[in-house]
Design a protein around this motif. Structure first.
Motif, short mmCIF file in Angstrom:
data_model
loop_
_atom_site.label_atom_id
_atom_site.label_comp_id
_atom_site.label_asym_id
_atom_site.label_seq_id
_atom_site.Cartn_x
_atom_site.Cartn_y
_atom_site.Cartn_z
N TYR A 1 0.83 -1.20 0.00
CA TYR A 1 0.00 0.00 0.00
C TYR A 1 0.87 1.25 0.00
O TYR A 1 0.63 2.20 -0.74
N GLN B 1 2.52 1.86 -3.41
CA GLN B 1 1.57 2.31 -4.43
C GLN B 1 1.13 3.76 -4.16
O GLN B 1 1.01 4.56 -5.09
N ARG C 1 3.93 6.02 -5.34
CA ARG C 1 3.96 6.12 -6.81
C ARG C 1 2.87 7.06 -7.31
O ARG C 1 3.10 7.89 -8.19
#
Length: 90
Positions: free
Chosen positions: A17, A20, A23
């Motif tokens: 998590y 991501q 990102r």
């Protein structure tokens, strides 16, 4: 040996998590930069190459990424809280 692997797996649940979210925050930063640098096109009479970039497209993409980030944070919050609670007990 089994307890160590179980503990390691438990502690690593938040990592995907986190990666991501980071990102997506980077993508959001790039889009924000593009939005800030968007200005009206200059008329030079010369043919322009490439795909035209519209401010509306960037704003829509920004909204979608913000929604994804918020959903990931909402999903990961209980996992993070559980891990920090366990660490606090130690």
């Amino acid at each position: 040996m089994g307890d160590f692997e179980t503990n390691k797996k438990f502690l690593r649940r938040y990592r995907p998590y986190f990666r991501q979210i980071k990102r997506l925050e980077t993508k959001l930063f790039v889009i924000d930069d593009r939005i800030e640098s968007t200005h009206s096109p200059s008329m030079t009479g010369q043919p322009g190459g490439g795909k035209r970039r519209e401010l509306a497209d960037d704003l829509i993409q920004r909204e979608e990424i913000e929604g994804r980030i918020n959903r990931l944070i909402k999903k990961s919050r209980p996992i993070k809280a559980e891990i920090t609670d366990c660490l606090d007990e130690l």
